[in-house]
Design a protein around this motif. Structure first.
Motif, mmCIF file in Angstrom:
data_model
loop_
_atom_site.group_PDB
_atom_site.id
_atom_site.type_symbol
_atom_site.label_atom_id
_atom_site.label_comp_id
_atom_site.label_asym_id
_atom_site.label_seq_id
_atom_site.Cartn_x
_atom_site.Cartn_y
_atom_site.Cartn_z
ATOM 1 N N LYS B 8 -13.114 14.550 -1.619
ATOM 2 C CA LYS B 8 -12.216 14.140 -1.114
ATOM 3 C C LYS B 8 -12.063 12.949 -0.135
ATOM 4 O O LYS B 8 -10.925 11.698 -0.336
ATOM 5 C CB LYS B 8 -11.540 14.662 0.594
ATOM 6 N N PHE B 12 -9.647 9.389 -0.797
ATOM 7 C CA PHE B 12 -9.507 8.561 0.397
ATOM 8 C C PHE B 12 -9.958 6.685 -0.181
ATOM 9 O O PHE B 12 -8.916 6.586 0.668
ATOM 10 C CB PHE B 12 -10.331 8.741 1.498
ATOM 11 N N ASP B 15 -8.054 6.069 -1.920
ATOM 12 C CA ASP B 15 -6.192 5.452 -1.837
ATOM 13 C C ASP B 15 -6.000 4.885 -0.687
ATOM 14 O O ASP B 15 -4.920 3.725 -1.239
ATOM 15 C CB ASP B 15 -5.769 7.313 -0.862
ATOM 16 N N LYS B 16 -7.219 3.902 -0.803
ATOM 17 C CA LYS B 16 -7.085 2.919 0.511
ATOM 18 C C LYS B 16 -6.776 1.950 0.077
ATOM 19 O O LYS B 16 -6.338 0.854 -0.534
ATOM 20 C CB LYS B 16 -8.813 3.075 0.800
ATOM 21 N N PHE B 18 -5.278 1.787 -3.207
ATOM 22 C CA PHE B 18 -3.882 2.004 -3.281
ATOM 23 C C PHE B 18 -2.763 1.185 -2.862
ATOM 24 O O PHE B 18 -1.853 0.201 -2.241
ATOM 25 C CB PHE B 18 -3.663 2.741 -3.916
ATOM 26 N N ASN B 19 -2.982 1.744 -1.319
ATOM 27 C CA ASN B 19 -2.661 0.987 0.070
ATOM 28 C C ASN B 19 -2.587 -0.873 0.020
ATOM 29 O O ASN B 19 -1.414 -0.681 0.705
ATOM 30 C CB ASN B 19 -3.386 1.954 1.524
ATOM 31 N N TYR B 20 -3.735 -0.718 0.052
ATOM 32 C CA TYR B 20 -3.881 -2.323 -0.176
ATOM 33 C C TYR B 20 -2.563 -2.958 -0.863
ATOM 34 O O TYR B 20 -2.800 -4.020 -0.567
ATOM 35 C CB TYR B 20 -5.126 -2.746 -0.082
ATOM 36 N N LEU B 22 -0.492 -1.619 -2.240
ATOM 37 C CA LEU B 22 0.644 -1.914 -1.609
ATOM 38 C C LEU B 22 1.401 -2.701 -0.215
ATOM 39 O O LEU B 22 2.473 -3.166 -0.400
ATOM 40 C CB LEU B 22 1.413 -0.253 -1.594
ATOM 41 N N VAL B 23 0.755 -3.003 1.063
ATOM 42 C CA VAL B 23 0.730 -3.647 1.650
ATOM 43 C C VAL B 23 0.963 -5.154 1.033
ATOM 44 O O VAL B 23 1.591 -5.927 1.402
ATOM 45 C CB VAL B 23 0.065 -3.542 2.552
ATOM 46 N N LEU B 25 2.376 -6.171 -1.641
ATOM 47 C CA LEU B 25 3.028 -6.103 -2.402
ATOM 48 C C LEU B 25 4.382 -5.844 -1.315
ATOM 49 O O LEU B 25 5.538 -6.782 -1.501
ATOM 50 C CB LEU B 25 3.029 -5.420 -2.939
ATOM 51 N N CYS B 26 4.525 -5.571 -0.326
ATOM 52 C CA CYS B 26 5.092 -5.010 0.786
ATOM 53 C C CYS B 26 5.548 -6.807 1.215
ATOM 54 O O CYS B 26 6.532 -7.214 1.643
ATOM 55 C CB CYS B 26 4.885 -4.575 1.527
ATOM 56 N N LEU B 27 4.228 -7.405 1.285
ATOM 57 C CA LEU B 27 3.955 -8.729 1.853
ATOM 58 C C LEU B 27 4.956 -9.950 1.304
ATOM 59 O O LEU B 27 5.637 -10.431 1.618
ATOM 60 C CB LEU B 27 2.249 -9.412 2.413
ATOM 61 N N LEU B 29 7.027 -9.128 -1.047
ATOM 62 C CA LEU B 29 8.529 -8.861 -0.800
ATOM 63 C C LEU B 29 9.098 -9.145 0.536
ATOM 64 O O LEU B 29 9.980 -9.857 -0.252
ATOM 65 C CB LEU B 29 8.562 -6.810 -1.083
ATOM 66 N N VAL B 30 9.310 -9.372 1.681
ATOM 67 C CA VAL B 30 9.349 -9.753 2.840
ATOM 68 C C VAL B 30 9.406 -11.603 2.633
ATOM 69 O O VAL B 30 10.205 -11.903 3.610
ATOM 70 C CB VAL B 30 7.646 -8.917 4.444
ATOM 71 N N LYS B 34 12.842 -13.498 2.421
ATOM 72 C CA LYS B 34 13.288 -14.216 4.188
ATOM 73 C C LYS B 34 13.861 -15.651 2.486
ATOM 74 O O LYS B 34 14.280 -16.555 3.259
ATOM 75 C CB LYS B 34 12.184 -14.757 4.127
#
Lengths: 147, 311
Positions: B8, B12, B15-16, B18-20, B22-23, B25-27, B29-30, B34
């Motif tokens: 587990k 995790f 997952d962490k 992958f989370n980084y 994606l974050v 990637l989002c930055l 995108l932001v 702009k």
């Protein structure tokens, strides 16, 4: 997501709508042991940004950070007593929201009026125990019917 | 139970990571968003078009329920509302009789002075699909787009005044940036003193007054209208009224109630691009005087018009 946005039709939520999705994610992870996938949150956030005309990616960052902090809390076992749920939700929500707010300030190069921000945080934190009571009541009724 | 714990934690950790990713990637995108790239804008417009019917269908029941709550709430104050409306009707009748005589006088004076007739605005009215308001953005989606000749930059109005301007257009939908949004800046003038200024949204209820001369003294309750400077918006559209805060600073309270907006009109014959390409060949800090651009508060030579308060 759409429900959250459409709440602004009510005069009570004219200033800002509560962040219902964060409450749902918190309960999914902590209470129901459901792990919403990062990809789902990513696309959910993007759809929210497209519908609301916000900067693409800001809601996704919030959702991913929120889930990440909630999971840290779950695995590090900070939350040993159920009564502390509200305090932990408050900390996680405010921390994730502040990061996104700062990001928005940097992007827009301007500080927004803070009253809608405070209202958004406040109304979400007020709504959390109400939804919690609702879930508890619902589970009590279902258990009562089963027995 | 015990044997499942390390796996587990391992999941995790992956997952962490992958989370980084994606974050990050989002930055990206932001910041890409702009930059206002045409490709990003087109994708947004296409997706808005695609999601608009779903959004409208999902919003409808909540809107209806909210309407019922509002009706119940207002039912309690029907008597007071009736008295208030009756007195308002009496006042408006007096104003109407005065206005009709002044209108005739104005027409005669216009005829005498050979004033150029103002171009009549072409208007397209659409229904708001989404609810306005938000912590980070204040935009609205309406159900009219390129199919009705709407273009980016065109002003959006309601019966009360300026709502905002079009920032993105799809085939069947258009996104309007409300004047209360932090990214919105509107050139205006104070109607009593003719001082030009710029009002900026703050993602709240009030608008900030910027670039107002230190000599200008705004009066509480003074009407603010669009000046037409920059030729982006037509002049003379109501924006709001001056209000004074507790700290003594002046703000503008918009005349439009953004939460009661159902229909929004777009002035389709007003775009900034043709004027800019025609007039400016090189860098020009000030706009060349053009008789067709009636700039409020300034005369044809670009000087400020002074009006005495008695007028």
């Amino acid at each position: 997501m759409n429900f959250q946005k459409s709440l602004s039709f009510f005069s009570l939520f004219e200033i800002a709508t509560p962040n219902v999705i964060s409450i749902l994610i918190y309960f999914c992870v902590i209470r129901f042991n459901i792990n919403p996938s990062n990809t789902v949150l990513f696309f959910l956030g993007l759809i929210h940004d497209i519908i609301n005309g916000e900067n693409l990616g800001t809601t996704t960052i919030f959702l991913l950070l929120f889930k990440y902090f909630t999971k840290i809390m779950l695995y590090e076992k900070f939350n040993k007593v159920n009564q502390e749920e509200w305090i932990f939700f408050t900390l996680i929500f405010i921390f994730s929201f502040t990061i996104v707010l700062l990001l928005n300030i940097v992007i827009n190069f301007s500080i927004p009026e803070l009253s809608p921000t405070f209202f958004h945080i406040g109304i979400t934190l007020i709504l959390f125990p109400i939804i919690n009571i609702g879930i508890n009541f619902f589970s009590f009724v279902t258990q009562f019917i089963k027995s | 139970m015990v044997s499942g714990k390390p796996s587990k934690i391992k999941s995790f950790k992956s997952d962490k990571n992958f989370n980084y990713i994606l974050v990050l990637l989002c930055l990206t995108l932001v910041f890409l968003g702009k930059l206002d790239l045409i490709a990003v804008r087109n994708v947004k417009a296409f997706l808005s078009d695609f999601l608009a019917p779903v959004t409208y269908a999902l919003n409808k029941p909540v809107k209806e329920i909210a309407g019922v709550f509002e009706d119940v709430k207002s039912a309690g104050s029907l008597r007071e509302e009736n008295v208030r409306l009756k007195s308002e009707v009496r006042k408006l009748r007096v104003i109407n009789s005065k206005a009709s005589s002044q209108e005739l006088e104005l027409l005669e004076l216009r005829e005498l002075l050979k004033v150029l007739p103002e171009r009549k605005n072409q208007i397209i009215t659409g229904r708001a699909i989404t609810a306005p308001g938000g912590v980070f953005a204040n935009t609205l989606l309406i159900n009219a787009g390129k199919n009705y000749g709407i273009k980016i930059g065109q002003p959006a109005i309601s019966s009360l005044g300026l709502v905002g301007y079009v920032v993105n257009v799809g085939l069947k939908t258009s996104r309007i940036l409300l004047i209360i949004d932090i990214n919105s800046m509107i050139p205006v003038y104070l109607t009593n003193s003719n001082w030009p200024a710029v009002v900026q949204g703050q993602n709240g209820k009030l608008l900030k007054i910027k670039f107002l001369s230190s000599k200008a003294v705004p009066i509480e309750g003074e009407v603010i209208q669009t000046s037409g400077h920059g030729a982006r918006l037509p002049s003379g559209i109501n924006v709001g009224k001056v209000v004074k805060s507790f700290s003594g600073k002046f703000y503008v309270k918009p005349t439009v109630d953004f939460h009661r907006l159902t229909y929004i009109s777009i002035i389709t014959n007003k775009t900034s691009l043709p004027v800019l390409t025609k007039t400016f060949q090189d860098f020009a800090p000030l706009q060349k005087p053009d008789s067709s651009l009636s700039l409020k508060g300034l005369n044809l030579s670009g000087k400020r018009i002074f009006e005495s308060p008695e007028d």
